[in-house]
Design a protein around this motif. Structure first.
Motif, mmCIF file in Angstrom:
data_model
loop_
_atom_site.group_PDB
_atom_site.id
_atom_site.type_symbol
_atom_site.label_atom_id
_atom_site.label_comp_id
_atom_site.label_asym_id
_atom_site.label_seq_id
_atom_site.Cartn_x
_atom_site.Cartn_y
_atom_site.Cartn_z
ATOM 1 N N TYR A 221 -23.848 -69.632 30.329
ATOM 2 C CA TYR A 221 -23.967 -68.952 31.622
ATOM 3 C C TYR A 221 -25.440 -68.726 31.982
ATOM 4 C CZ TYR A 221 -23.025 -65.339 35.148
ATOM 5 O OH TYR A 221 -22.960 -64.604 36.304
ATOM 6 N N LEU A 222 -26.223 -68.360 30.982
ATOM 7 C CA LEU A 222 -27.630 -68.065 31.215
ATOM 8 C C LEU A 222 -28.434 -69.346 31.424
ATOM 9 C CD1 LEU A 222 -29.754 -65.836 31.335
ATOM 10 C CD2 LEU A 222 -29.999 -66.016 28.871
ATOM 11 N N GLN A 223 -28.179 -70.344 30.585
ATOM 12 C CA GLN A 223 -28.924 -71.602 30.675
ATOM 13 C C GLN A 223 -28.738 -72.279 32.022
ATOM 14 O OE1 GLN A 223 -31.195 -72.936 28.978
ATOM 15 N NE2 GLN A 223 -31.133 -71.569 27.223
ATOM 16 N N ARG A 224 -27.536 -72.109 32.583
ATOM 17 C CA ARG A 224 -27.205 -72.739 33.848
ATOM 18 C C ARG A 224 -28.204 -72.341 34.942
ATOM 19 N NH1 ARG A 224 -23.454 -70.654 37.834
ATOM 20 N NH2 ARG A 224 -24.520 -68.879 36.978
#
Lengths: 260, 250
Positions: A221-224
């Motif tokens: 979710y964060l990397q996106r």
């Protein structure tokens, strides 16, 4: 007996609906970049944390869910159906609702959390919180699988054991549990897989800190936000893990279920 | 057999009606202006859309709020917005090929410290947040508010040991207002919106770290209405609404 032929059309549509998006995800993966993305410290931390917490969750589900499933399948007591419904509620709750429920229970101001806090135990922002969130959503999978297996078993074997003088404990450990071992196994694996994919409750309740609470889904979710390629690479890991896990369950359980 | 036919007919009808809904976006007598806006603009843009609809009879403003990076990804994936309002410039840059003309900066936002109501830990400055005994929650560096947080703490030479790095500023706010965290760093607008749920403590040097909100029309969507909406946002009325929510004028 052969099912009507026209069932193939909607069934094919159902399969496509699941398979095509996964293929779309896989098509997005750039194989050359895969390895560096997957071996970055953040990715490795997230993967290891996910595996650790999902394993812990499975053990807790096994220890607490097994007795519950047995009592639900075999016991006769008031409020049984209500309890059964309650236990299954996490299956249908939006994960964020589960997270809020946990927050207002085990959080610093929560029903139980405030007393724990006073005793110097803080669950907030800890790996324990992740395991709690995962257990909350994964437990029904084990209870449901095992309860179904025990009900499907019938009581004959246990009755025979009883007439031969076996105590309830002996009947349980020597007759019932060995017979439902496949069901128990599939319940464990499903709980593990569900824990691995848990996102909403973890984010709401446990937060997101690398190596402590940021599991694989949270890392994706964060990397996106900044690196969609990394998110896709990690997502692929999750898809492969889930497929292998769920595949193992069905390979093991489909035959015994047919017999029953 | 008849039951099957009925069931299939009903299913088909249902499917058709569901898909039909999504494609009938044009009103019979008017126009729909689709605006994709950063989640932090929700309150302001809802009010601005009302003003716009009152001034432009027959035009319906359809607002879609999401994280700026989600909206940028949707636009690059072909979502047909007329106007895009981003919470920061990098996400506007991501859609540079899809916008008509130059984006206009219409608002700015700065960071502030929020604590539990009444500030029980007596936090007075950014440096106080470095105390490892405090549960401090911030945005992850990957998201705009986290980038701003990192810039601010670097400039002020403060090292935080956050209990959690959230992907959304609203999650930081939620963890502070629910009492899970002692303090957090959010935008002034989030603190304003939270009212009495948190206590705001100014962060030293926050004025120097400014987050700028650009708005632009998308190519293929150039129209008087889209321009009128942008003009409203950048004009006096829009600026007043944004100001009430804690935004500053560029």
């Amino acid at each position: 007996m052969r099912p009507p032929r026209w069932l193939w059309a909607p069934a094919a549509a159902a399969v496509l609906l699941v398979v095509v998006p996964i293929a779309g995800l896989v098509a997005q993966v750039q194989p050359a970049q895969l390895w560096p993305l997957l071996t970055s410290p953040a990715s490795v931390d997230a993967l290891l944390l996910s595996l650790r917490t999902a394993a812990a969750t499975t053990v807790i589900c096994l220890l607490l869910g097994t007795p519950l499933a047995l009592l639900l399948a075999r016991g006769r007591w008031p409020g049984q159906s209500v309890l059964r419904a309650l236990v299954l509620v996490p299956l249908v709750l939006p994960p964020v609702v589960g997270g809020l429920a946990l927050l207002y229970t085990f959080g610093r101001r929560g029903l139980i959390g405030q007393h724990l806090e006073a005793a110097g135990i803080s669950i907030s922002f800890s790996t324990t919180a992740v395991v709690l969130a995962q257990t909350f959503v994964a437990m029904p999978f084990l209870v449901l699988s095992l309860e179904g297996a025990v009900r499907g078993l019938g009581q004959r074997h246990e009755e025979v054991a009883a007439t031969l003088g076996a105590s309830p404990w002996r009947r349980l450990t020597r007759v019932t549990l060995p017979l439902v071992a496949p069901g128990l196994m599939s319940g464990c694996v499903l709980a593990f897989a569900r824990a691995l994919g848990e996102f909403g409750a973890t984010l709401t309740f446990a937060g997101s800190a690398q190596g402590r609470t940021r599991t694989l889904p949270l890392e994706i979710y964060l990397q996106r936000e900044t690196d969609p390629d990394a998110a896709v690479a990690l997502a692929l890991v999750l898809v492969v893990l889930a497929t292998v896990i769920v595949g193992t369950v069905y390979a093991r359980t489909i035959r015994p279920e047919r017999v029953a | 057999m008849r039951h099957h036919r009925t069931a299939i007919a009903a299913l088909t009808a249902l499917t058709l009606s569901l898909t039909a809904c999504s494609s009938s976006d044009e009103d019979e007598d008017g126009q729909t202006l689709r605006v994709g806006a950063a989640a932090s603009l929700t309150n302001s843009f809802e009010q601005i859309a009302e003003i716009f609809e009152a001034e432009n009879r027959g035009v319906t403003v359809e607002l879609q709020f999401a994280g700026s990076s989600d909206l940028a990804a949707q636009i690059n994936g072909g979502a047909d917005f007329d106007v895009f309002a981003s919470a920061n410039e990098p996400n506007m840059d991501k859609v540079a090929d899809s916008i008509a003309g130059e984006p206009t900066i219409f608002a700015t936002n700065t960071l502030t410290i929020v604590t539990e109501p009444g500030n029980p830990e007596d936090i007075t400055s950014l440096a106080d947040l470095a105390d490892p005994d405090l549960a401090v929650v911030i945005c992850a560096p990957q998201v705009p508010c986290g980038t701003a947080t990192q810039t601010l703490t670097d400039q002020q030479d403060v090292t935080l040991t956050p209990a959690s790095e959230e992907s959304q500023v609203t999650d930081v706010l939620a963890k502070v207002s629910s009492g899970e965290a002692d303090a957090g760093l959010v935008y002034v607008t989030d603190a304003t919106g939270a009212g009495d749920d948190v206590t705001t403590v100014p962060a030293d040097g926050a004025d120097a770290v400014v987050n700028r909100y650009p708005i632009a029309m998308l190519t293929g969507a150039e129209s008087e209405e889209a321009q009128a909406f942008i003009d409203l946002v950048t004009g006096t009325q829009g600026q007043r609404v944004l100001g009430d929510d804690g935004f500053q004028s560029p």
